[in-house]
Design a protein around this motif. Structure first.
Motif, PDB file in Angstrom:
ATOM      1  N   MET A   1       1.100  -0.800   0.424  1.00 10.88           N
ATOM      2  CA  MET A   1      -0.082   0.364  -0.377  1.00 10.88           C
ATOM      3  C   MET A   1       1.087   1.365   0.006  1.00 10.88           C
ATOM      4  N   LYS A   2       0.008   2.482  -0.356  1.00 10.46           N
ATOM      5  CA  LYS A   2       1.508   3.599  -0.748  1.00 10.46           C
ATOM      6  C   LYS A   2       1.443   4.418   0.737  1.00 10.46           C
ATOM      7  N   ASP A   3       2.591   4.384   1.331  1.00 12.74           N
ATOM      8  CA  ASP A   3       2.820   4.970   2.153  1.00 12.74           C
ATOM      9  C   ASP A   3       2.592   6.666   1.913  1.00 12.74           C
ATOM     10  N   ASP A   4       1.468   7.752   2.410  1.00 12.83           N
ATOM     11  CA  ASP A   4       1.530   9.643   2.004  1.00 12.83           C
ATOM     12  C   ASP A   4       2.448   9.866   2.990  1.00 12.83           C
ATOM     13  N   TRP A   5       2.985   9.431   4.398  1.00  7.45           N
ATOM     14  CA  TRP A   5       4.060   9.556   4.846  1.00  7.45           C
ATOM     15  C   TRP A   5       4.620   9.834   4.806  1.00  7.45           C
ATOM     16  N   LYS A   6       6.174  10.477   4.431  1.00  9.38           N
ATOM     17  CA  LYS A   6       7.706  10.727   3.724  1.00  9.38           C
ATOM     18  C   LYS A   6       7.849  11.770   5.121  1.00  9.38           C
ATOM     19  N   LYS A   7       9.590  11.025   5.322  1.00  9.84           N
ATOM     20  CA  LYS A   7      10.343  12.402   6.553  1.00  9.84           C
ATOM     21  C   LYS A   7      11.786  12.400   5.364  1.00  9.84           C
ATOM     22  N   GLN A   8      12.780  13.258   5.726  1.00  8.58           N
ATOM     23  CA  GLN A   8      12.860  13.770   5.588  1.00  8.58           C
ATOM     24  C   GLN A   8      14.375  14.262   6.642  1.00  8.58           C
ATOM     25  N   GLU A   9      15.377  13.602   6.242  1.00 10.56           N
ATOM     26  CA  GLU A   9      16.771  14.277   7.116  1.00 10.56           C
ATOM     27  C   GLU A   9      17.228  14.771   6.949  1.00 10.56           C
ATOM     28  N   LEU A  10      17.527  16.261   7.053  1.00  7.52           N
ATOM     29  CA  LEU A  10      18.622  17.214   5.898  1.00  7.52           C
ATOM     30  C   LEU A  10      19.598  17.757   7.388  1.00  7.52           C
ATOM     31  N   LEU A  11      20.670  16.986   7.212  1.00  5.71           N
ATOM     32  CA  LEU A  11      22.287  17.479   7.925  1.00  5.71           C
ATOM     33  C   LEU A  11      23.103  18.842   7.520  1.00  5.71           C
ATOM     34  N   ASP A  12      23.168  19.470   8.421  1.00  5.39           N
ATOM     35  CA  ASP A  12      24.236  20.478   8.154  1.00  5.39           C
ATOM     36  C   ASP A  12      25.538  20.253   8.440  1.00  5.39           C
ATOM     37  N   LYS A  13      26.683  20.480   7.362  1.00  4.09           N
ATOM     38  CA  LYS A  13      27.814  19.105   7.510  1.00  4.09           C
ATOM     39  C   LYS A  13      28.427  20.334   8.628  1.00  4.09           C
ATOM     40  N   LYS A  14      28.510  21.452   8.956  1.00  2.00           N
ATOM     41  CA  LYS A  14      29.067  22.446   9.410  1.00  2.00           C
ATOM     42  C   LYS A  14      29.257  22.345  10.529  1.00  2.00           C
ATOM     43  N   THR A  15      27.905  23.095  11.315  1.00  2.00           N
ATOM     44  CA  THR A  15      27.522  22.347  12.804  1.00  2.00           C
ATOM     45  C   THR A  15      26.697  20.979  13.093  1.00  2.00           C
ATOM     46  N   GLY A  16      26.832  20.130  12.369  1.00  2.00           N
ATOM     47  CA  GLY A  16      26.481  18.622  12.846  1.00  2.00           C
ATOM     48  C   GLY A  16      24.715  18.435  12.645  1.00  2.00           C
ATOM     49  N   ASN A  17      24.164  19.399  12.727  1.00  2.00           N
ATOM     50  CA  ASN A  17      22.927  19.849  13.872  1.00  2.00           C
ATOM     51  C   ASN A  17      21.123  19.143  11.920  1.00  2.00           C
ATOM     52  N   VAL A  18      20.661  18.473  13.053  1.00  3.07           N
ATOM     53  CA  VAL A  18      19.952  17.613  11.538  1.00  3.07           C
ATOM     54  C   VAL A  18      18.344  18.339  11.973  1.00  3.07           C
ATOM     55  N   GLU A  19      18.068  18.916  10.580  1.00  4.57           N
ATOM     56  CA  GLU A  19      15.937  19.136  10.403  1.00  4.57           C
ATOM     57  C   GLU A  19      15.959  18.553   9.956  1.00  4.57           C
ATOM     58  N   ARG A  20      14.441  17.943  10.601  1.00  2.00           N
ATOM     59  CA  ARG A  20      14.407  16.940   9.773  1.00  2.00           C
ATOM     60  C   ARG A  20      12.253  17.140   9.509  1.00  2.00           C
ATOM     61  N   VAL A  21      12.548  16.904   9.038  1.00  2.15           N
ATOM     62  CA  VAL A  21      10.956  17.227   7.795  1.00  2.15           C
ATOM     63  C   VAL A  21      10.186  16.591   6.933  1.00  2.15           C
ATOM     64  N   TYR A  22       8.770  16.700   7.661  1.00  2.00           N
ATOM     65  CA  TYR A  22       7.609  15.458   7.440  1.00  2.00           C
ATOM     66  C   TYR A  22       6.754  16.278   6.480  1.00  2.00           C
ATOM     67  N   THR A  23       6.691  14.808   5.498  1.00  5.31           N
ATOM     68  CA  THR A  23       4.958  15.780   4.328  1.00  5.31           C
ATOM     69  C   THR A  23       3.682  14.933   4.271  1.00  5.31           C
ATOM     70  N   TYR A  24       3.037  15.207   4.257  1.00  3.39           N
ATOM     71  CA  TYR A  24       2.011  14.229   3.896  1.00  3.39           C
ATOM     72  C   TYR A  24       1.238  14.695   2.933  1.00  3.39           C
ATOM     73  N   LYS A  25       0.900  13.759   1.811  1.00  4.72           N
ATOM     74  CA  LYS A  25       1.264  13.845   0.566  1.00  4.72           C
ATOM     75  C   LYS A  25       1.592  14.719   0.131  1.00  4.72           C
TER      76      LYS A  25
END
Length: 225
Positions: free
Chosen positions: A1-25
């Motif tokens: 079944m198709k999963d409409d939920w998605k997660k993306q992790e964006l890494l700042d290579k200078k600071t090491g901070n990770v931003e997590r972006v969630y989307t629905y459809k």
């Protein structure tokens, strides 16, 4: 079944901070960090489960490398001459013991830990062995004396040609404890058993947070956060 939920992790290579972006459809969602007592417990079990997955990875690598060393059988002792390989195995083994033991220890930053009483009866003996090795070998050298070092003075029985005595350092240190493939209560199977306990806790806490803390407050409450 198709999963409409998605997660993306964006890494700042200078600071090491990770931003997590969630989307629905494909539409970006609102993210709210939840820090209730139950949420902190869930975070703790998440860290425990990750530690156990790391242990499984290290044990898998040991299994690939472990071809002529010791088993867990009390009457089988073997010492490999391939010390480079077994020094790597020893490092993996110490890492596995350390992370496994951490799951049963009170750690700062975690609000929970696993307990021996949760482990199935057939695995408790192996668990006790692993914790003993962790306490007496991996973490520090304890009273059980899993590792020893002695200094020996060696000289000919008959004093001839002014041969000076020699000093030898005698080291005994285990490479690992290991059970053969037919042992159901091996360290490998123990880790998988304990990991299922953590996953069960994760599932129960996730459901409990949704049903008792999220849904009763309604959509408007969380939208304002």
């Amino acid at each position: 079944m198709k999963d409409d939920w998605k997660k993306q992790e964006l890494l700042d290579k200078k600071t090491g901070n990770v931003e997590r972006v969630y989307t629905y459809k494909q539409v970006r969602c609102k993210r709210v960090v939840h820090s209730s007592t139950l949420a902190l417990q869930l975070a703790g079990y998440t860290l425990i489960e990750k530690d156990l997955r790391s242990v499984s990875t290290w044990l898998s690598e040991i299994a690939k490398r472990h071809v002529d060393g010791p088993t867990h059988e009390s009457d089988h002792h073997n010492r490999s001459t391939n010390r480079e390989n077994y020094d790597i195995i020893k490092g993996l083994f110490v890492a596995a013991l350390t992370f496994y033991g951490k799951c049963f220890s009170q750690c700062e930053g975690r609000r929970t830990k696993l307990n021996r009483s949760q482990i199935g009866d057939s695995f408790r003996e192996m668990h006790d062995v692993c914790i003993s090795y962790r306490n007496n070998f991996a973490a520090h050298s304890g009273a059980a004396l899993f590792e020893t070092a002695q200094i020996a003075i060696v000289f000919p029985r008959k004093y001839k040609n002014n041969v000076p005595p020699r000093i030898y350092r005698e080291l005994n240190q285990p490479d690992l404890i290991w059970a053969d493939d037919t042992d159901d209560a091996s360290f490998v199977n123990l880790v998988e058993h304990v990991r299922t306990l953590a996953l069960e806790k994760i599932d129960k806490l996730t459901t409990k947070i949704i049903e008792e803390e999220v849904l009763p407050k309604g959509f408007e409450y969380w939208s304002r956060r």
